[in-house]
Design a protein around this motif. Structure first.
Motif, mmCIF file in Angstrom:
data_model
loop_
_atom_site.group_PDB
_atom_site.id
_atom_site.type_symbol
_atom_site.label_atom_id
_atom_site.label_comp_id
_atom_site.label_asym_id
_atom_site.label_seq_id
_atom_site.Cartn_x
_atom_site.Cartn_y
_atom_site.Cartn_z
ATOM 1 N N GLU A 146 0.806 -1.220 0.000
ATOM 2 C CA GLU A 146 0.000 0.000 0.000
ATOM 3 C C GLU A 146 0.849 1.286 0.000
ATOM 4 O O GLU A 146 0.576 2.197 -0.794
ATOM 5 C CB GLU A 146 -0.963 -0.023 1.190
ATOM 6 C CG GLU A 146 -2.050 -1.079 1.011
ATOM 7 C CD GLU A 146 -2.847 -1.351 2.265
ATOM 8 O OE1 GLU A 146 -2.603 -0.670 3.292
ATOM 9 O OE2 GLU A 146 -3.718 -2.244 2.239
ATOM 10 N N PRO A 147 1.868 1.397 0.860
ATOM 11 C CA PRO A 147 2.676 2.617 0.812
ATOM 12 C C PRO A 147 3.406 2.782 -0.521
ATOM 13 O O PRO A 147 3.578 3.908 -1.004
ATOM 14 C CB PRO A 147 3.681 2.434 1.961
ATOM 15 C CG PRO A 147 3.073 1.416 2.842
ATOM 16 C CD PRO A 147 2.304 0.506 1.940
ATOM 17 N N THR A 148 3.836 1.683 -1.121
ATOM 18 C CA THR A 148 4.518 1.758 -2.405
ATOM 19 C C THR A 148 3.550 2.208 -3.493
ATOM 20 O O THR A 148 3.910 3.017 -4.366
ATOM 21 C CB THR A 148 5.134 0.390 -2.773
ATOM 22 O OG1 THR A 148 6.023 -0.006 -1.726
ATOM 23 C CG2 THR A 148 5.904 0.465 -4.070
ATOM 24 N N PHE A 165 11.365 10.618 0.519
ATOM 25 C CA PHE A 165 10.119 10.928 1.202
ATOM 26 C C PHE A 165 9.605 9.739 1.993
ATOM 27 O O PHE A 165 10.006 8.593 1.769
ATOM 28 C CB PHE A 165 9.053 11.444 0.227
ATOM 29 C CG PHE A 165 8.684 10.509 -0.882
ATOM 30 C CD1 PHE A 165 7.556 9.723 -0.808
ATOM 31 C CD2 PHE A 165 9.464 10.442 -2.035
ATOM 32 C CE1 PHE A 165 7.200 8.878 -1.832
ATOM 33 C CE2 PHE A 165 9.111 9.604 -3.081
ATOM 34 C CZ PHE A 165 7.980 8.817 -2.974
ATOM 35 N N LEU A 166 8.741 10.046 2.949
ATOM 36 C CA LEU A 166 8.177 9.045 3.848
ATOM 37 C C LEU A 166 6.679 8.959 3.622
ATOM 38 O O LEU A 166 5.990 9.984 3.562
ATOM 39 C CB LEU A 166 8.480 9.417 5.299
ATOM 40 C CG LEU A 166 7.991 8.441 6.368
ATOM 41 C CD1 LEU A 166 9.037 8.305 7.480
ATOM 42 C CD2 LEU A 166 6.667 8.921 6.987
ATOM 43 N N VAL A 167 6.193 7.738 3.475
ATOM 44 C CA VAL A 167 4.757 7.500 3.340
ATOM 45 C C VAL A 167 4.222 7.044 4.697
ATOM 46 O O VAL A 167 4.652 6.025 5.240
ATOM 47 C CB VAL A 167 4.457 6.433 2.272
ATOM 48 C CG1 VAL A 167 2.947 6.213 2.167
ATOM 49 C CG2 VAL A 167 5.017 6.853 0.921
ATOM 50 N N ILE A 299 6.666 14.361 3.278
ATOM 51 C CA ILE A 299 5.862 13.333 3.935
ATOM 52 C C ILE A 299 4.536 13.227 3.202
ATOM 53 O O ILE A 299 3.898 14.240 2.890
ATOM 54 C CB ILE A 299 5.594 13.657 5.421
ATOM 55 C CG1 ILE A 299 6.902 13.819 6.187
ATOM 56 C CG2 ILE A 299 4.791 12.559 6.078
ATOM 57 C CD1 ILE A 299 7.218 15.248 6.499
ATOM 58 N N LEU A 300 4.123 12.012 2.923
ATOM 59 C CA LEU A 300 2.863 11.754 2.236
ATOM 60 C C LEU A 300 1.925 11.044 3.199
ATOM 61 O O LEU A 300 2.235 9.963 3.701
ATOM 62 C CB LEU A 300 3.125 10.881 1.000
ATOM 63 C CG LEU A 300 1.923 10.421 0.189
ATOM 64 C CD1 LEU A 300 1.162 11.612 -0.379
ATOM 65 C CD2 LEU A 300 2.378 9.505 -0.943
ATOM 66 N N LEU A 322 5.125 20.341 6.943
ATOM 67 C CA LEU A 322 3.768 19.925 6.631
ATOM 68 C C LEU A 322 3.780 18.760 5.657
ATOM 69 O O LEU A 322 4.674 18.644 4.808
ATOM 70 C CB LEU A 322 2.980 21.095 6.025
ATOM 71 C CG LEU A 322 2.702 22.277 6.965
ATOM 72 C CD1 LEU A 322 2.026 23.409 6.204
ATOM 73 C CD2 LEU A 322 1.827 21.848 8.143
ATOM 74 N N ALA A 323 2.778 17.893 5.776
ATOM 75 C CA ALA A 323 2.676 16.735 4.893
ATOM 76 C C ALA A 323 2.069 17.143 3.561
ATOM 77 O O ALA A 323 1.282 18.095 3.465
ATOM 78 C CB ALA A 323 1.831 15.648 5.547
#
Length: 566
Positions: A146-148, A165-167, A299-300, A322-323
């Motif tokens: 899912e994150p990918t 970036f970070l999910v 960030i996502l 902020l995301a």
């Protein structure tokens, strides 16, 4: 032939299709993008899926099932009327409904799909998801985490950017965090971590518990219909917090209409324990990727639960930025799944995107060590493929016989991060015959192969004879539910073994076990070696040696923790 993308969620699911450069979310029969992951049986035995079934959670709780994705790959059953269903069978009914929506929208039959799974899903859970798709009449040649999938959808909007970036993916029933790097049209997953038993449903339960406590109610004293109604009110209150700072829950209980007003601040305070659990996988992913908070450039936020204001605030405070919120967090995983389907179809619009993924868990086997005094101690975990290894991957280790005239070598297939085999998840085993010789003269090569769908194959070869055996995992391998794991840990904690009963020693061993789970590579091996030495010292009951080892371990663990974390 169309290939669809499916986001099979704990709370809601959706289906997408790529036309040109655009991923389209296909509406269901009610014209909605999101189909609740709820299944019910009516009085005639017919199956209801989606919003209709969701409505029946309150009116027909004994004939309706929800949140079953949490138990994918387990033997938990749900009784709907006079029939029992496994979680994968209920999921197949949801997928079947999505397939019908896609066929109606596209005007053609659909035979293949890419289905998303939580990054932290186990081998058993992934296999169950694949089976669910197949039971729904689809060929599932690719699972995507899912994150990918979310990162893929996000990256399409950043074609010219190079960024780390970070999910942050907080869905209805699971939490995943992935760290990715986009460079030269390559989307590389650096690290993943997560919690399969933490999601938006848990934040709904917080409000449910607050309502019950406020009115002095106990679950066992009220009817299932009333419990379902309180939960629905909690869900609606949670949604209200997305746009306001207070919410009111109103629910008829017995002959009274009970109300409960709660502020966002009160809700956040009651959710502190869950917020702390969100922090731990983030720390682990950063550590595995050898990155600090400052290294993350974006960030996502993904998943419906990420809409909660204090979740967004939590993430912003943690990273000091902020995301990214330009893509609907409810739909982004489905959009990414559709893009992966387009890549599989070799859609020219997406031909430049290259995607790499990683193995989320450590996979290994159980081994024995020679202890001082000449005796052997079994039950130690030996990693073969460590978590966050780029996939597909194939790794081999050689193991030797431990006893004279040994005729059989047993290879346990284990998944997890614990130092001791018993605390990891058992996936299966292979028993391989070897010629009878002196200890150490016979060996087997054990090869683990992990593919892009997150499915594991194991092959064992006897070095001297060339005999080969491959692992065939039974339909429902030994995946343990959260309750079973908790029960096992309670059993282990109840063991009284002198002199480990000393609290200081127990704490030090527990700290070492945690650090072992958090680390990989050489650090992990060093922690295992030190803990074995410490346990030997405890067994020998030499106070001076124990004191020296304790100080040594404290210093080493303090240094390790000083270098890691946020």
């Amino acid at each position: 032939m169309a290939i669809i993308g499916i986001d099979l969620g704990t709370t809601n699911s959706l289906v997408t299709y790529c036309a040109g450069e655009e991923a389209i979310v296909i509406p269901n029969a009610l014209g909605q993008h999101l189909t609740p992951s709820v299944v019910s049986r009516d009085e005639d035995g017919g199956i209801l899926v989606g919003q209709i079934a969701k409505e029946r959670l309150i009116s027909h709780p004994h004939a309706t099932a929800a949140v079953f994705k949490r138990y994918m790959g387990s033997k938990k059953t749900y009784r709907l009327g006079d029939k029992e269903f496994l979680p994968e069978e209920l999921s197949a009914l949801v997928i079947q409904s999505l397939k019908a929506d896609a066929e109606h929208y596209l005007g053609q039959p659909v035979h293949e799909a890419v289905i998303s799974v939580p990054a932290y899903f186990s081998d058993a859970q992934r296999k169950a998801t694949k089976r669910a798709g197949e039971m729904a009449g689809l060929r599932v040649e690719r699972l995507i985490t899912e994150p990918t999938a979310a990162a893929l959808a996000y990256g399409i909007h950043l074609k010219d950017a190079d960024t780390k970036f970070l999910v942050f993916d907080l869905g209805g029933g699971t939490f995943d965090v992935s760290i990715l790097e986009l460079f030269d049209q390559v989307m590389e997953v650096r690290a993943v971590a997560g919690d399969n038993y933490l999601g938006g449903e848990d934040f709904t339960e917080v409000l449910t518990a607050m309502f019950m406590k406020h009115h002095g109610l106990k679950a066992e004293e009220i009817e299932p219909q009333t419990q379902a109604l309180i939960y629905k009110q909690a869900e609606e209150a949670k949604r209200q917090f997305a746009s306001q700072r207070h919410a009111i829950m109103t629910c008829p209980v017995a002959d009274s209409l009970l109300t409960f007003e709660v502020t966002l601040e009160q809700y956040e305070e009651a959710s502190k324990g869950l917020l702390q659990r969100l922090r731990e996988p983030i720390e682990r992913a950063l550590r595995d990727a050898s990155l600090k908070v400052r290294d993350i450039e974006a960030i996502l936020l993904v998943g419906g639960a990420a809409k909660l204001p204090f979740i967004r605030t939590f993430v912003s405070r943690l990273f000091g930025k902020l995301a990214y919120a330009n893509v609907n967090p409810d739909e982004i995983v489905g959009i990414g799944s559709g893009i992966q389907a387009a890549l599989k179809e070799r859609n020219a619009s997406f031909s430049e995107v290259v995607l790499t993924d990683v193995c989320p868990y450590t996979l290994g086997t159980s081994v024995a060590f020679k202890r001082s005094g000449g005796f052997s101690e079994s039950g130690h975990f030996c990693p073969i493929i460590e978590r966050n290894t780029v996939i597909p991957v194939s790794r081999m280790e050689r193991f030797f016989t431990m006893a004279d005239q040994q005729k059989l070598i047993r290879i346990d297939i284990l998944q997890g991060e614990a130092r001791l085999s018993r605390d990891n998840i058992f996936l299966g085993e292979l028993n391989v015959p070897v010629p009878s010789k002196r200890a150490g003269e016979e060996a087997v090569d054990v090869r683990y192969t992990y593919d892009v769908n997150g499915l594991l194959e194991v092959e064992v070869t006897v070095v001297s004879t060339g005999l080969k055996k491959s692992l065939v995992i039974e339909k429902d391998p030994g995946h343990m539910t959260k309750e079973e794991i908790a029960g096992r840990l309670e059993e282990l904690s109840g063991l009284k073994i002198h002199p480990r009963e000393l609290q200081d020693n127990k704490w030090l061993v527990a700290r070492g076990e945690r650090l072992y789970e958090e680390r990989i590579g050489e650090e992990r091996g060093e922690i295992a070696r030190l803990l074995r030495l410490f346990e030997e010292a405890l067994d020998q009951q030499e106070p001076k040696q124990i004191a020296e080892m304790k100080q040594q371990l404290r210093d080493i663990f303090d240094t390790m923790e000083g270098q890691g974390g946020l």
